[in-house]
Design a protein around this motif. Structure first.
Motif, PDB file in Angstrom:
ATOM      1  N   TRP A 141      50.222 -15.104  33.916  1.00  0.00           N
ATOM      2  CA  TRP A 141      51.302 -15.777  34.664  1.00  0.00           C
ATOM      3  C   TRP A 141      52.606 -15.009  34.550  1.00  0.00           C
ATOM      4  O   TRP A 141      53.314 -14.808  35.548  1.00  0.00           O
ATOM      5  CB  TRP A 141      51.471 -17.203  34.133  1.00  0.00           C
ATOM      6  CG  TRP A 141      52.720 -17.858  34.606  1.00  0.00           C
ATOM      7  CD1 TRP A 141      52.965 -18.365  35.844  1.00  0.00           C
ATOM      8  CD2 TRP A 141      53.922 -18.082  33.842  1.00  0.00           C
ATOM      9  NE1 TRP A 141      54.231 -18.879  35.904  1.00  0.00           N
ATOM     10  CE2 TRP A 141      54.845 -18.723  34.695  1.00  0.00           C
ATOM     11  CE3 TRP A 141      54.302 -17.815  32.530  1.00  0.00           C
ATOM     12  CZ2 TRP A 141      56.116 -19.090  34.267  1.00  0.00           C
ATOM     13  CZ3 TRP A 141      55.564 -18.169  32.101  1.00  0.00           C
ATOM     14  CH2 TRP A 141      56.457 -18.801  32.968  1.00  0.00           C
ATOM     15  N   TYR A 197      56.120 -21.557  30.719  1.00  0.00           N
ATOM     16  CA  TYR A 197      55.188 -21.918  31.796  1.00  0.00           C
ATOM     17  C   TYR A 197      55.171 -23.427  32.025  1.00  0.00           C
ATOM     18  O   TYR A 197      55.287 -23.896  33.162  1.00  0.00           O
ATOM     19  CB  TYR A 197      53.772 -21.434  31.480  1.00  0.00           C
ATOM     20  CG  TYR A 197      52.780 -21.906  32.523  1.00  0.00           C
ATOM     21  CD1 TYR A 197      52.722 -21.284  33.764  1.00  0.00           C
ATOM     22  CD2 TYR A 197      51.955 -23.005  32.291  1.00  0.00           C
ATOM     23  CE1 TYR A 197      51.859 -21.737  34.744  1.00  0.00           C
ATOM     24  CE2 TYR A 197      51.077 -23.459  33.265  1.00  0.00           C
ATOM     25  CZ  TYR A 197      51.031 -22.820  34.490  1.00  0.00           C
ATOM     26  OH  TYR A 197      50.191 -23.284  35.467  1.00  0.00           O
ATOM     27  N   GLU A 198      55.022 -24.196  30.966  1.00  0.00           N
ATOM     28  CA  GLU A 198      54.881 -25.640  31.117  1.00  0.00           C
ATOM     29  C   GLU A 198      56.157 -26.290  31.663  1.00  0.00           C
ATOM     30  O   GLU A 198      56.090 -27.333  32.318  1.00  0.00           O
ATOM     31  CB  GLU A 198      54.510 -26.278  29.775  1.00  0.00           C
ATOM     32  CG  GLU A 198      53.152 -25.847  29.221  1.00  0.00           C
ATOM     33  CD  GLU A 198      51.993 -26.273  30.104  1.00  0.00           C
ATOM     34  OE1 GLU A 198      52.176 -27.168  30.961  1.00  0.00           O
ATOM     35  OE2 GLU A 198      50.884 -25.707  29.950  1.00  0.00           O
ATOM     36  N   GLY A 241      41.463 -27.303  36.705  1.00  0.00           N
ATOM     37  CA  GLY A 241      42.846 -27.407  36.256  1.00  0.00           C
ATOM     38  C   GLY A 241      43.045 -28.340  35.078  1.00  0.00           C
ATOM     39  O   GLY A 241      44.183 -28.567  34.649  1.00  0.00           O
ATOM     40  N   ASP A 287      51.697 -20.892  41.286  1.00  0.00           N
ATOM     41  CA  ASP A 287      51.295 -20.567  39.917  1.00  0.00           C
ATOM     42  C   ASP A 287      50.793 -21.777  39.142  1.00  0.00           C
ATOM     43  O   ASP A 287      50.877 -21.830  37.910  1.00  0.00           O
ATOM     44  CB  ASP A 287      52.464 -19.932  39.157  1.00  0.00           C
ATOM     45  CG  ASP A 287      53.679 -20.872  39.060  1.00  0.00           C
ATOM     46  OD1 ASP A 287      53.642 -21.976  39.652  1.00  0.00           O
ATOM     47  OD2 ASP A 287      54.657 -20.490  38.391  1.00  0.00           O
ATOM     48  N   SER A 288      50.249 -22.771  39.837  1.00  0.00           N
ATOM     49  CA  SER A 288      49.605 -23.878  39.131  1.00  0.00           C
ATOM     50  C   SER A 288      48.355 -23.355  38.436  1.00  0.00           C
ATOM     51  O   SER A 288      47.854 -22.261  38.760  1.00  0.00           O
ATOM     52  CB  SER A 288      49.233 -24.992  40.097  1.00  0.00           C
ATOM     53  OG  SER A 288      48.229 -24.558  41.003  1.00  0.00           O
ATOM     54  N   GLN A 326      44.552 -26.810  29.713  1.00  0.00           N
ATOM     55  CA  GLN A 326      45.834 -26.118  29.739  1.00  0.00           C
ATOM     56  C   GLN A 326      45.613 -24.610  29.735  1.00  0.00           C
ATOM     57  O   GLN A 326      44.575 -24.117  29.281  1.00  0.00           O
ATOM     58  CB  GLN A 326      46.667 -26.511  28.522  1.00  0.00           C
ATOM     59  CG  GLN A 326      46.093 -26.014  27.196  1.00  0.00           C
ATOM     60  CD  GLN A 326      47.008 -26.232  26.007  1.00  0.00           C
ATOM     61  OE1 GLN A 326      48.038 -26.903  26.105  1.00  0.00           O
ATOM     62  NE2 GLN A 326      46.660 -25.683  24.862  1.00  0.00           N
ATOM     63  N   ARG A 358      50.715 -27.922  26.306  1.00  0.00           N
ATOM     64  CA  ARG A 358      51.001 -28.817  27.422  1.00  0.00           C
ATOM     65  C   ARG A 358      51.561 -30.142  26.927  1.00  0.00           C
ATOM     66  O   ARG A 358      52.569 -30.633  27.455  1.00  0.00           O
ATOM     67  CB  ARG A 358      49.732 -29.050  28.245  1.00  0.00           C
ATOM     68  CG  ARG A 358      49.920 -30.001  29.404  1.00  0.00           C
ATOM     69  CD  ARG A 358      48.597 -30.288  30.100  1.00  0.00           C
ATOM     70  NE  ARG A 358      48.106 -29.140  30.832  1.00  0.00           N
ATOM     71  CZ  ARG A 358      46.919 -29.106  31.450  1.00  0.00           C
ATOM     72  NH1 ARG A 358      46.117 -30.148  31.397  1.00  0.00           N
ATOM     73  NH2 ARG A 358      46.548 -28.030  32.114  1.00  0.00           N
ATOM     74  N   HIS A 382      59.050 -25.717  36.259  1.00  0.00           N
ATOM     75  CA  HIS A 382      59.592 -26.428  37.413  1.00  0.00           C
ATOM     76  C   HIS A 382      60.660 -27.440  37.022  1.00  0.00           C
ATOM     77  O   HIS A 382      61.091 -28.242  37.853  1.00  0.00           O
ATOM     78  CB  HIS A 382      58.473 -27.152  38.166  1.00  0.00           C
ATOM     79  CG  HIS A 382      57.440 -26.224  38.727  1.00  0.00           C
ATOM     80  ND1 HIS A 382      57.752 -25.082  39.439  1.00  0.00           N
ATOM     81  CD2 HIS A 382      56.074 -26.261  38.679  1.00  0.00           C
ATOM     82  CE1 HIS A 382      56.646 -24.471  39.802  1.00  0.00           C
ATOM     83  NE2 HIS A 382      55.623 -25.152  39.354  1.00  0.00           N
ATOM     84  N   THR A 437      49.955 -15.098  43.685  1.00  0.00           N
ATOM     85  CA  THR A 437      50.851 -16.183  43.286  1.00  0.00           C
ATOM     86  C   THR A 437      52.024 -16.321  44.251  1.00  0.00           C
ATOM     87  O   THR A 437      52.565 -17.419  44.410  1.00  0.00           O
ATOM     88  CB  THR A 437      51.372 -15.971  41.857  1.00  0.00           C
ATOM     89  OG1 THR A 437      51.963 -14.670  41.752  1.00  0.00           O
ATOM     90  CG2 THR A 437      50.242 -16.086  40.847  1.00  0.00           C
TER      91      THR A 437
END
Length: 531
Positions: free
Chosen positions: A76, A443-444, A64, A114-115, A67, A413, A447, A109
């Protein structure tokens, strides 16, 4: 990947390889003498399990840390950001060849999230399966030591390490290609309708995994021919007929995908026409290191002399796809190293066979039946040396594939992290000059409360594409937003001054630049409304 980790892994590999390689003190059997290769079921767990374990450990290191890059962002997006209806619409425009992969990634996912590690873990599992199957294939074609050594070399290749930790379907392609070859040999060993059905299903899996990988069928034809060489015509027909039937049945579901993919060929127009030197550079790109490629190339040449038919089939596995995609590039644009990754197992099998064959040089006289006995010490030494060379020369490649410099990608990222830290409620965000920026930042920032995408008109999910349509009337779309985080790839002393069109004029007229922060290939500007 640290030097200590590689050294420790190599030491453990040598310790575990020794018992199986030592087993080669018994006469070596192979396809050339008609005796089924391998050393019995007691070694199956080691020949298959140990390469899979090494692959799993190597792939987990830093899985992980790097990026996601733009292709992984596509995975994703297809897996998480579109409804089923939008997903079908997406595939009707682009990436139909990845439909099976995206489909099970949607399920994955939904369960595991989805990490970056979660998105990449299926590839790691596929690559571990590929390493295990390669060990078994090497045992079937040559012997148990060759299979074990091939699986271990495969597991520590930099490029294998990369695609084991990448949310794309190339690891899956490797696994199903090796698996299809193994299923073919099992069907040839004991021809049964059920076994040919399994092989036909494997052909379907190869074609739906990656169309270029179907070139392995040429190698399969040579393997069938090797099994029936010198036999009566009726036996030849009896063996070839079920194989041809299985291939035809297996290709039938793939044909519609080929037709649809041909309609979507516009998505790979970015691949540059190859030059003759690209064929020479291909091994280095396939192995992730030019030095590793040189080592494996020369021992693979020795492996060509080990036995006639396996070597001939493996040569076809290696050469047919690059030759075809190179010669037909103007029509299909498919000559690209990632698309040819499925040839790596054949390279590795020949290299492993050549390594252990060289260990036989200078040994004692053969046993009475004419088959040489490989001394355990020579076997262990040759295998350990091959692993040490691949691990040592590949160390820089392992480090590189775990860095954000891979693919010379933009610092998505870091730039998104800056916006996340400094943005406040009501802020806007806008993107310039690089169409992958919006998807990468989505994506980044997935959350976090996102700034308002001020110039977004039609979202990608509604567009049947990965990219959005921007507002044709930017002043209306901008509204009364007072601060904008403007993300641009127009590198230079003042990116805003060089932004063309109505959006550039609007931003220069209404906003002033409060701060500018530079990341790798990305500028982030804080624009504040004029008083």
């Amino acid at each position: 990947m640290s030097t200590d980790a590689v050294r420790g892994g190599a030491a453990r590999a040598v310790e575990s390889v020794a018992p199986v390689l030592a087993a080669s003190g018994r006469p070596v059997s192979g396809p050339a003498d008609g005796i089924p290769p391998g050393y019995g079921r007691r070694w199956t767990a080691v020949v298959a399990g140990f390469p899979a374990l090494v692959m799993l450990i190597c792939g987990l290191i830093g899985i992980g840390d790097r990026q996601l890059w733009r292709d992984e962002h596509a995975t994703w997006w297809a897996a998480t950001q579109v409804s089923t209806t939008d997903f079908v619409r997406l595939l009707s425009h682009i990436d139909i060849v990845f439909a099976p992969y995206y489909s099970y990634m949607r399920l994955w996912t939904a369960v595991f999230g989805d990490s970056a590690p979660a998105l990449r873990l299926p590839s790691l599992l596929w690559m571990s399966v590929a390493a295990a199957l390669l060990g078994l294939l090497g045992r079937r074609l040559y012997d148990a030591p060759t299979g074990l050594l091939a699986g271990l070399i495969f597991a520590i290749l930099p490029t294998v390490s990369r695609y084991a930790a990448e949310a794309r379907p190339y690891a899956q392609t490797l696994a199903v290609t090796i698996g299809a070859t193994l299923l073919l040999l099992r069907a040839l060993d004991r021809p049964r309708p059920r076994r040919w059905v399994w092989y036909a299903l494997a052909v379907v899996a190869v074609g739906l995994s990656h169309l270029v990988a179907l070139a392995v069928l040429v190698a399969h034809a040579l393997l069938v021919l090797g099994e029936v060489r010198g036999q009566d015509r009726r036996i030849v027909v009896r063996r070839f007929r079920p194989w041809l039937l299985a291939v035809v049945v297996g290709l039938a579901p793939v044909v519609p995908v080929v037709f649809q993919a041909r309609q979507q060929s516009h998505q790979i127009v970015w691949i540059l026409p190859p030059e003759p030197l690209d064929l020479l550079r291909l091994p280095g790109e396939l192995f992730g290191s030019r030095s590793v490629a040189i080592v494996l190339f020369f021992v693979a040449l020795v492996g060509l002399a080990v036995s006639r038919w396996p070597s001939l089939a493996l040569s076809a596995w290696i050469l047919v796809a690059p030759a075809l995609t190179y010669l037909t590039f103007d029509q299909f644009q498919l000559f690209y190293h990632r698309y040819l990754l499925f040839t790596v197992p054949a390279w590795v099998l020949l290299a492993a066979a050549g390594t252990l064959w060289m260990a036989r040089l200078g040994q004692a006289a053969p046993v009475p039946d004419g088959r040489p006995v490989l001394r355990p010490a020579l076997s262990v030494a040759a295998g350990a040396l091959a692993l040490a060379l691949v691990a040592g020369y590949g160390l820089a490649g392992h480090r590189f594939v775990r860095s954000d410099l891979l693919e010379d990608e933009h610092a998505f990222r870091a730039a998104a992290g800056f916006v996340r830290t400094h943005a406040r409620e009501g802020d806007g965000i806008a993107y310039s000059n690089y169409r992958y920026l919006r998807r990468a930042f989505a994506y980044e920032l997935r959350h976090d409360p996102r700034p308002i995408d001020v110039f977004l008109d039609v979202p990608p999910a509604e567009n049947g594409w990965y990219h959005a349509e921007e507002c044709g009337r930017p002043a209306r779309c901008l509204g009364d937003v007072r601060r904008i985080w403007w993300v641009s790839t127009r590198l230079g002393p003042d990116p805003l001054d060089r932004e063309p069109g109505r959006i550039g004029d609007l931003l220069r007229d209404r906003f002033v630049v409060a701060q500018v922060v530079e990341f790798h290939k990305i500028w982030v500007l804080e624009l504040v409304a004029r008083e």
